[in-house]
Design a protein around this motif. Sequence first.
Motif, PDB file in Angstrom:
ATOM      1  N   ALA A 148      42.514  38.772  30.852  1.00 27.03           N
ATOM      2  CA  ALA A 148      41.297  39.236  31.154  1.00 27.03           C
ATOM      3  C   ALA A 148      41.248  39.328  32.814  1.00 27.03           C
ATOM      4  O   ALA A 148      42.109  38.883  33.557  1.00 27.03           O
ATOM      5  CB  ALA A 148      40.318  37.932  31.044  1.00 27.03           C
ATOM      6  N   GLY A 149      39.999  40.092  33.214  1.00 27.42           N
ATOM      7  CA  GLY A 149      40.185  40.407  34.849  1.00 27.42           C
ATOM      8  C   GLY A 149      38.736  40.014  35.051  1.00 27.42           C
ATOM      9  O   GLY A 149      37.845  39.587  34.625  1.00 27.42           O
ATOM     10  N   LEU A 150      38.814  39.885  36.525  1.00 25.25           N
ATOM     11  CA  LEU A 150      37.671  39.215  37.279  1.00 25.25           C
ATOM     12  C   LEU A 150      36.208  40.186  36.913  1.00 25.25           C
ATOM     13  O   LEU A 150      35.150  39.696  37.007  1.00 25.25           O
ATOM     14  CB  LEU A 150      37.689  39.279  38.715  1.00 25.25           C
ATOM     15  CG  LEU A 150      38.640  38.043  39.044  1.00 25.25           C
ATOM     16  CD1 LEU A 150      38.579  38.278  40.824  1.00 25.25           C
ATOM     17  CD2 LEU A 150      37.710  36.977  38.956  1.00 25.25           C
ATOM     18  N   THR A 151      36.168  41.601  36.601  1.00 24.73           N
ATOM     19  CA  THR A 151      35.521  42.515  36.430  1.00 24.73           C
ATOM     20  C   THR A 151      34.720  42.394  34.606  1.00 24.73           C
ATOM     21  O   THR A 151      33.899  43.177  34.455  1.00 24.73           O
ATOM     22  CB  THR A 151      35.694  44.004  36.718  1.00 24.73           C
ATOM     23  OG1 THR A 151      36.867  44.218  35.919  1.00 24.73           O
ATOM     24  CG2 THR A 151      36.056  43.892  38.268  1.00 24.73           C
ATOM     25  N   ASP A 152      35.477  41.605  33.925  1.00 23.60           N
ATOM     26  CA  ASP A 152      35.314  41.456  32.506  1.00 23.60           C
ATOM     27  C   ASP A 152      33.774  40.700  32.483  1.00 23.60           C
ATOM     28  O   ASP A 152      33.452  39.927  33.543  1.00 23.60           O
ATOM     29  CB  ASP A 152      36.283  40.746  31.837  1.00 23.60           C
ATOM     30  CG  ASP A 152      37.440  41.588  31.535  1.00 23.60           C
ATOM     31  OD1 ASP A 152      37.610  42.794  32.034  1.00 23.60           O
ATOM     32  OD2 ASP A 152      38.624  41.128  31.215  1.00 23.60           O
ATOM     33  N   PRO A 153      33.252  41.100  31.433  1.00 20.07           N
ATOM     34  CA  PRO A 153      31.697  40.554  31.246  1.00 20.07           C
ATOM     35  C   PRO A 153      31.973  38.881  31.461  1.00 20.07           C
ATOM     36  O   PRO A 153      32.625  38.254  30.533  1.00 20.07           O
ATOM     37  CB  PRO A 153      31.196  40.853  29.962  1.00 20.07           C
ATOM     38  CG  PRO A 153      32.012  42.169  29.835  1.00 20.07           C
ATOM     39  CD  PRO A 153      33.515  42.098  30.353  1.00 20.07           C
ATOM     40  N   GLY A 154      31.072  38.057  32.052  1.00 18.26           N
ATOM     41  CA  GLY A 154      31.085  36.827  32.174  1.00 18.26           C
ATOM     42  C   GLY A 154      32.104  35.857  32.945  1.00 18.26           C
ATOM     43  O   GLY A 154      32.073  34.743  33.446  1.00 18.26           O
ATOM     44  N   ILE A 155      33.222  36.744  33.142  1.00 15.32           N
ATOM     45  CA  ILE A 155      34.296  36.190  33.953  1.00 15.32           C
ATOM     46  C   ILE A 155      34.049  35.338  35.422  1.00 15.32           C
ATOM     47  O   ILE A 155      33.882  34.160  35.417  1.00 15.32           O
ATOM     48  CB  ILE A 155      35.531  36.892  34.063  1.00 15.32           C
ATOM     49  CG1 ILE A 155      36.022  37.421  32.655  1.00 15.32           C
ATOM     50  CG2 ILE A 155      36.737  36.173  34.958  1.00 15.32           C
ATOM     51  CD1 ILE A 155      36.483  36.165  31.694  1.00 15.32           C
ATOM     52  N   LEU A 156      33.492  35.961  36.261  1.00 16.66           N
ATOM     53  CA  LEU A 156      33.171  35.773  37.646  1.00 16.66           C
ATOM     54  C   LEU A 156      32.091  34.967  37.616  1.00 16.66           C
ATOM     55  O   LEU A 156      31.958  33.783  38.112  1.00 16.66           O
ATOM     56  CB  LEU A 156      32.729  37.013  38.437  1.00 16.66           C
ATOM     57  CG  LEU A 156      32.835  36.658  40.174  1.00 16.66           C
ATOM     58  CD1 LEU A 156      34.118  36.078  40.290  1.00 16.66           C
ATOM     59  CD2 LEU A 156      32.645  38.083  40.613  1.00 16.66           C
ATOM     60  N   GLY A 157      31.007  35.065  36.626  1.00 18.08           N
ATOM     61  CA  GLY A 157      29.781  34.282  36.539  1.00 18.08           C
ATOM     62  C   GLY A 157      30.235  32.788  35.984  1.00 18.08           C
ATOM     63  O   GLY A 157      29.718  31.708  36.726  1.00 18.08           O
TER      64      GLY A 157
END
Length: 263
Positions: A148-157
């Motif tokens: 997964a990456g930081l820009t994937d939906p919900g990850i940074l949140g």
Amino acid sequence: MTIPAPSPYRITAVRVLHSEWHKFRSLRSTWVTLLSASALVLGTGVTMGATYTPGGGDADIDTVVLVLVLYGTLLGQLCITVLGILVTAGEYSTGLIRASLIAVPGRVPVLWAKAAVFTAAAFTSLFATALLTFLAAQLLLRGTDQKAGLTDPGILGAIAGNSAGITLLGLIALGLGALLRSVPGSIGAFIGGVLVLPEVLGMLPYDAVESALAYFPTQAAGALGSATPFPGAAAAGPALLALCLWAAVSLGAAAVLLRRRDA
């Protein structure tokens, strides 16, 4: 008779904050607990990334929960809550609280300053650790179904929510420390009331109890730290609101008693 000149120093919110920040950063326990929390979260996250097997029992777990929340954060959370208790109850055990309240007769600004300093330091440390852990674990999870990456939906949140949730749990502990004025007593109250009690109540066969438990502190914090919602968990917005209310109740009760009791 000589009238002494008025003091050029006034009690201001900035000066109270500066005083509490100086006390916070000058204590060895502050750095021991913060570094311990970071080491537990980072070490567990990297270990999970290094030992993950595609198609194994962890294949269906939320990638943020897998490397951050379900394991390492549960241990780091204990360090942060102990730190919150030490910020308040620790001063009562050493007697330093008397000097603090003499310097700030209003008393309550001391509590708000402690809470503000703790919140800033804990959230910054937790967010930086969570971000580093996620990136380090993803280097090891490259090429797997958990990539997964930081820009994937919900990850940074989820990473920010995880950090906010643990910080708010620490604020609840900080309020308990000010209420009980005892480090061992506050730790026992936090473990019994915040960690154990929801598990006991969860054994009751009532739907209303199950619905209410989703908004208890640890359950709400867990909901904030997942990139995909858990079945039966509260949504991120209501979970965050519930945690803020729990922290407000803890700190509000501490503020009331701080004004009414002797140091």
